[in-house]
Design a protein around this motif. Sequence first.
Motif, PDB file in Angstrom:
ATOM      1  N   UNK A   8       0.840  -1.140   0.092  1.00  0.00           N
ATOM      2  CA  UNK A   8      -0.060  -0.106   0.081  1.00  0.00           C
ATOM      3  C   UNK A   8       0.878   1.252  -0.183  1.00  0.00           C
ATOM      4  N   UNK A   9       0.372   2.373  -0.401  1.00  0.00           N
ATOM      5  CA  UNK A   9       1.050   3.452  -0.704  1.00  0.00           C
ATOM      6  C   UNK A   9       1.560   4.154   0.975  1.00  0.00           C
ATOM      7  N   UNK A  10       2.849   4.533   0.778  1.00  0.00           N
ATOM      8  CA  UNK A  10       3.173   5.311   2.329  1.00  0.00           C
ATOM      9  C   UNK A  10       2.810   6.610   2.275  1.00  0.00           C
ATOM     10  N   UNK A  11       1.952   7.215   3.280  1.00  0.00           N
ATOM     11  CA  UNK A  11       1.504   8.467   3.046  1.00  0.00           C
ATOM     12  C   UNK A  11       2.142   9.409   3.963  1.00  0.00           C
ATOM     13  N   UNK A  20       1.920  12.275  -1.110  1.00  0.00           N
ATOM     14  CA  UNK A  20       2.396  13.545  -0.259  1.00  0.00           C
ATOM     15  C   UNK A  20       0.997  14.269  -0.242  1.00  0.00           C
ATOM     16  N   UNK A  21       0.593  14.372   1.176  1.00  0.00           N
ATOM     17  CA  UNK A  21      -0.490  15.234   1.554  1.00  0.00           C
ATOM     18  C   UNK A  21      -0.051  16.816   2.040  1.00  0.00           C
ATOM     19  N   UNK A  42       8.585  15.966  -8.236  1.00  0.00           N
ATOM     20  CA  UNK A  42       7.643  14.719  -7.889  1.00  0.00           C
ATOM     21  C   UNK A  42       6.923  14.270  -8.952  1.00  0.00           C
ATOM     22  N   UNK A  43       6.517  14.908  -9.835  1.00  0.00           N
ATOM     23  CA  UNK A  43       5.863  14.415 -11.089  1.00  0.00           C
ATOM     24  C   UNK A  43       6.609  13.474 -11.825  1.00  0.00           C
ATOM     25  N   UNK A 100       2.204  11.002  -6.204  1.00  0.00           N
ATOM     26  CA  UNK A 100       0.739  11.574  -6.162  1.00  0.00           C
ATOM     27  C   UNK A 100       0.786  12.742  -4.957  1.00  0.00           C
ATOM     28  N   UNK A 101       0.153  14.075  -5.215  1.00  0.00           N
ATOM     29  CA  UNK A 101       0.186  15.067  -4.629  1.00  0.00           C
ATOM     30  C   UNK A 101      -1.158  15.432  -4.054  1.00  0.00           C
TER      31      UNK A 101
END
Length: 550
Positions: free
Chosen positions: A5-8, A32-33, A54-55, A60-61
Amino acid sequence: GPLAAPLVIRGGGAAAVELALALRARGFEPRLRLRGDQLRLGSSAANRSGEQLLRAAGIPVERQCPENAPADLACTGSVAPPWLAAAGLPVDPSSGRVLTEASLAVCGHPRLFASGDCALIATDPRPASGVWAVRSAPLLAENLRRSLAQRQRPLRHWHPQRRALQLLGDGRGRAVAFYGPLSFGPSRWIWRWKDRIDRRFMAGFAPATAMAAAEPMACRGCAAKLPGPPLASALARLQGDGQVPPAEDAVRLDRNSTGAWLLQSVDGFPALVDDPWLNARLTTLHACSDLWASGAKLHSLQALVTLPEASAALQEEWLVQTLAGVRSVLDPLQVPLLGGHTLEARDGAGLALALSVTGTALQPNPWPKGPLQAGQVLLLTRPIGTGVLFAAAMAGVADPTWIDAALETMQQSQAPLVELLASYGVQACTDVTGFGLLGHLGEMLAPAQQLELDVAAVPVLPGALSLLEQGMTSSLAPANALALAQLEPEGSVRLRGAVTAAQRQLLVDPQTCGPLLAALPAEQAEGALEALRCSGFSEAAVIGRVLSNP
């Protein structure tokens, strides 16, 4: 490998972006949030470069996320702690950072200074950054010196640079450079530049460990006392016959009106800790232990306080705190501080405290150090290990929780032990201080006397053995090591069971506010030990027994 799973990651700024890029390069799938819309990298050019990185990495942002959005990692950035405003200091409404003058003195508080991420120059604000924090340090140090000097000099003003260079790694051996509106990279040569700067900065923290192991700084507290050989030689020369006078913890003066012996001792050392109140409490407890080891209760005390050169107001405060620390020991015992003397240290010397203590013996005769008698057991009232712990603290390599635990033990008064040990028939006693457990044990033994020591039973303060295993020692320990000769086959102390090198070093570790070491009949040992533990000395232990008379 990659996570299922993604690491937030929640947060913004360079730390969050760099962390996300580094994790992506290692096979993770970070997300990234952001609380707002921007990365908050300091400029629009930096934000654009960060977005591109990042792109390109496929990270994802998510934007406009609530502050408490769930995340695996949170990069909070530089945030001023709320207690700054709660303390009534002037703060910037948007960041909570303390507002200062150009001198770094807090606005409206000329004796209080602030710099770095917790502070903001009111007339020349800058964003929180390690660049300005580091570069303000020399001026901060100079203004602190000027504010403490007896002859006041005007404070210097700091004029920080308008912009700071920022280097951001992409996790793949490249980096981007930001300077104001300009952006360069990503490039491998910028990464090599950044890597060299970071490694040089981190290397500045490394010498403390190496220095501590190779050339320990001169220790303070009771570890600052003169080593045994020159002390014994000087006393023997003064005797005239070459014989060292017998060592007792306190000397007999005379009998008072009730027939009780008056005893007196003197002790003191350079400050072990920076807090003058705490240092005075520790010094007083240490000095009084000579009387308690003689079976006496405290009668009165006088103090010799040496204060560093400073302004009159600061010296007054140091003196008040020092004498209050002394009285924190005396007042519960209803013992007066009769008076004393003060000195000003010169040539950069620091705070020091020496005490003359007088007591009255509770028994018809004070407890001697020895000689011990066959069949007696030795009881140690609490753990040892302060010498190596504070040597490590001076070198910056001690776990703070170890020092906290040691200070908690050291601050416990041993005054209640006099009556308790007397009720169990103590026949000889000493306190374990600068010469270490083995050195003071040797003072209790008569020539040709044999004793069995159970080193495994000796209580130890947290962290002490770990530091000794790493090669750390107090600067007085090498001189104390002469006492290890007692452990040789022909020596007076026999060891029970196997003993490690670290345990041997523990036996000669100098102690400040060390335990009492009492000899009592073997049949009384169990009852005495239980009474000690019920009185708050939970780690008291029987550590040995006398095998023979001289």
